[in-house]
Design a protein around this motif. Structure first.
Motif, PDB file in Angstrom:
ATOM      1  N   PRO A  62       6.541  20.485  -8.143  1.00 22.10           N
ATOM      2  CA  PRO A  62       6.602  19.124  -7.601  1.00 22.10           C
ATOM      3  C   PRO A  62       7.996  18.638  -7.224  1.00 22.10           C
ATOM      4  O   PRO A  62       8.128  17.858  -6.280  1.00 22.10           O
ATOM      5  N   ILE A  63       9.045  19.063  -7.920  1.00 25.00           N
ATOM      6  CA  ILE A  63      10.385  18.584  -7.566  1.00 25.00           C
ATOM      7  C   ILE A  63      10.850  19.174  -6.232  1.00 25.00           C
ATOM      8  O   ILE A  63      11.232  18.424  -5.328  1.00 25.00           O
ATOM      9  N   PRO A  64      10.813  20.498  -6.035  1.00 23.61           N
ATOM     10  CA  PRO A  64      11.188  21.027  -4.718  1.00 23.61           C
ATOM     11  C   PRO A  64      10.280  20.526  -3.592  1.00 23.61           C
ATOM     12  O   PRO A  64      10.730  20.388  -2.449  1.00 23.61           O
ATOM     13  N   ALA A  65       9.012  20.255  -3.931  1.00 24.45           N
ATOM     14  CA  ALA A  65       8.078  19.779  -2.906  1.00 24.45           C
ATOM     15  C   ALA A  65       8.293  18.316  -2.560  1.00 24.45           C
ATOM     16  O   ALA A  65       7.702  17.802  -1.609  1.00 24.45           O
ATOM     17  N   GLY A  66       9.134  17.606  -3.331  1.00 24.33           N
ATOM     18  CA  GLY A  66       9.417  16.207  -3.061  1.00 24.33           C
ATOM     19  C   GLY A  66       8.390  15.243  -3.606  1.00 24.33           C
ATOM     20  O   GLY A  66       8.402  14.052  -3.271  1.00 24.33           O
ATOM     21  N   ALA A  67       7.500  15.729  -4.475  1.00 26.99           N
ATOM     22  CA  ALA A  67       6.467  14.857  -5.040  1.00 26.99           C
ATOM     23  C   ALA A  67       7.025  13.909  -6.089  1.00 26.99           C
ATOM     24  O   ALA A  67       6.478  12.822  -6.319  1.00 26.99           O
TER      25      ALA A  67
ATOM     26  N   GLY B 195       2.991  13.980  -9.453  1.00 24.38           N
ATOM     27  CA  GLY B 195       4.090  14.930  -9.571  1.00 24.38           C
ATOM     28  C   GLY B 195       4.525  15.120 -11.006  1.00 24.38           C
ATOM     29  O   GLY B 195       4.808  16.244 -11.436  1.00 24.38           O
ATOM     30  N   LEU B 196       4.572  14.036 -11.779  1.00 20.79           N
ATOM     31  CA  LEU B 196       4.910  14.138 -13.204  1.00 20.79           C
ATOM     32  C   LEU B 196       3.886  14.974 -13.959  1.00 20.79           C
ATOM     33  O   LEU B 196       4.233  15.781 -14.822  1.00 20.79           O
ATOM     34  N   VAL B 197       2.622  14.765 -13.640  1.00 14.77           N
ATOM     35  CA  VAL B 197       1.569  15.555 -14.291  1.00 14.77           C
ATOM     36  C   VAL B 197       1.752  17.033 -13.969  1.00 14.77           C
ATOM     37  O   VAL B 197       1.699  17.891 -14.860  1.00 14.77           O
TER      38      VAL B 197
ATOM     39  N   ASN C  50       0.816  -1.209   0.000  1.00  9.44           N
ATOM     40  CA  ASN C  50       0.000   0.000   0.000  1.00  9.44           C
ATOM     41  C   ASN C  50       0.853   1.265   0.000  1.00  9.44           C
ATOM     42  O   ASN C  50       0.491   2.286  -0.599  1.00  9.44           O
ATOM     43  N   ILE C  51       2.041   1.186   0.662  1.00 12.17           N
ATOM     44  CA  ILE C  51       2.924   2.349   0.673  1.00 12.17           C
ATOM     45  C   ILE C  51       3.559   2.529  -0.706  1.00 12.17           C
ATOM     46  O   ILE C  51       3.690   3.646  -1.210  1.00 12.17           O
ATOM     47  N   GLN C  52       3.944   1.403  -1.354  1.00 11.44           N
ATOM     48  CA  GLN C  52       4.501   1.500  -2.709  1.00 11.44           C
ATOM     49  C   GLN C  52       3.492   2.122  -3.660  1.00 11.44           C
ATOM     50  O   GLN C  52       3.826   2.989  -4.475  1.00 11.44           O
ATOM     51  N   THR C  53       2.228   1.696  -3.560  1.00 11.68           N
ATOM     52  CA  THR C  53       1.183   2.242  -4.427  1.00 11.68           C
ATOM     53  C   THR C  53       1.011   3.728  -4.186  1.00 11.68           C
ATOM     54  O   THR C  53       0.870   4.523  -5.128  1.00 11.68           O
ATOM     55  N   SER C  54       1.063   4.134  -2.908  1.00 11.79           N
ATOM     56  CA  SER C  54       0.931   5.551  -2.582  1.00 11.79           C
ATOM     57  C   SER C  54       2.078   6.366  -3.155  1.00 11.79           C
ATOM     58  O   SER C  54       1.875   7.454  -3.708  1.00 11.79           O
ATOM     59  N   LEU C  55       3.307   5.823  -3.057  1.00 13.85           N
ATOM     60  CA  LEU C  55       4.467   6.527  -3.606  1.00 13.85           C
ATOM     61  C   LEU C  55       4.382   6.653  -5.116  1.00 13.85           C
ATOM     62  O   LEU C  55       4.709   7.695  -5.696  1.00 13.85           O
ATOM     63  N   MET C  56       3.916   5.569  -5.759  1.00 11.53           N
ATOM     64  CA  MET C  56       3.786   5.617  -7.216  1.00 11.53           C
ATOM     65  C   MET C  56       2.727   6.636  -7.626  1.00 11.53           C
ATOM     66  O   MET C  56       2.907   7.384  -8.592  1.00 11.53           O
TER      67      MET C  56
END
Length: 295
Positions: free
Chosen positions: A89-94, A23-25, A11-17
């Motif tokens: 998103p990059i500075p925010a760590g997303a 973030g890419l969007v 569930n954590i992997q899914t959340s990170l993905m």
């Protein structure tokens, strides 16, 4: 990093993905990417592409927009962090800078490959427009020629759409000129919210050199020039609807500046001027397509 993620619960992997995808969007600059892609699709319909051709145009333009947006955020990650741009998103760590950079490379490679499914001439113009836009991301953003990639890349967009037709007909000069004016105007409007942050990180493009007021005037004049060219360029007398579009191009920029001042006072980024450019461009293309006066 990858091995650490692999050992996390599912569930954590899914959340990170999911966070990385979002973030890419966000890093793709979704609003202008969607607007430019939509305009290209409408123009493809207007010039007579079959449904498959419209889909191809949309995919090619979308790939190019993703490449440019991702490259921009990957290259600007250091500057964005320095000025506290947590909305990025990059500075925010997303999402990681590496992921965004890889996405930019893949999208940039996909653009000419997809474009070649039309014809080599159209693909060459599209590739030239992409290279020009990437040159804006680096190194032209920080110099007095920063407006040129915007003008050239936007100008190649309708050129590609028309050239992608069977037989590769020559695009009308007035259509390319109008798109170049819209692109140049978009540059001046797009930079307005970032003038102070850019100054802190050494970015000195043309809008920074002429200042906020000069950039607003330049954006308004170029937008009006683009609309006038689209109204007067095609054969035949201008329609009443076309003249209404000119009025819209006169009225919308001042209203957007007023809206931008309200956003700045409330602590939000004043992006109304850039949205106004995209709105007028969309209105112009819709009117142009519905009038049947494209090619």
């Amino acid at each position: 990093m990858e091995s650490s993620v692999a050992r996390l619960p599912g569930n954590i992997q899914t959340s990170l993905m999911s966070t990385s995808v979002l973030g890419l969007v966000r890093a793709s600059h979704p609003e202008p990417a969607a607007a430019v892609t939509l305009v290209a699709g409408l123009l493809a319909v207007g010039v007579g592409h079959r449904p498959a051709g419209v889909v191809t145009v949309v995919l090619v333009v979308l790939a190019s927009q993703l490449a440019v947006g991702w490259a921009n955020d990957a290259l600007d990650a250091g500057r964005d962090s320095a000025v506290g741009r947590t909305d990025k998103p990059i500075p925010a760590g997303a999402v990681s800078r590496r992921t965004v950079a890889v996405g930019a490379v893949l999208a940039a490679l996909a653009t000419p490959v997809l474009a070649l499914s039309t014809n080599p001439t159209a693909a060459a113009w599209m590739t030239a427009g992409l290279v020009s836009a990437l040159l804006y991301d680096w190194p032209l953003k920080s110099g007095p020629a920063s407006v040129l990639p915007y003008a050239f890349s936007f100008g190649t967009l309708p050129a590609f759409v028309v050239l992608a037709l069977p037989g590769a007909p020559a695009p009308p000069v007035w259509l390319v000129a109008a798109a170049a004016c819209i692109g140049a105007g978009a540059h001046f409007a797009n930079v307005l919210p970032d003038l102070a942050d850019d100054a802190r990180t050494g970015v000195r493009g043309l809008p920074h050199r002429i200042g906020a007021t000069g950039s607003r005037v330049a954006a308004a004049v170029l937008l009006l020039a683009a609309t006038g060219t689209l109204v007067l360029g095609p054969p035949g007398p201008p329609s009443g609807v076309g003249l209404a579009a000119v009025v819209t191009a006169v009225v919308v920029p001042p209203l957007s500046w007023y809206g931008g001042r309200g956003a700045a006072r409330s602590g939000r980024r004043p992006v109304a001027a850039f949205r106004a450019v995209m709105l007028v461009a969309l209105i112009d293309v819709v009117l142009l397509v519905t009038s049947g006066r494209v090619v």
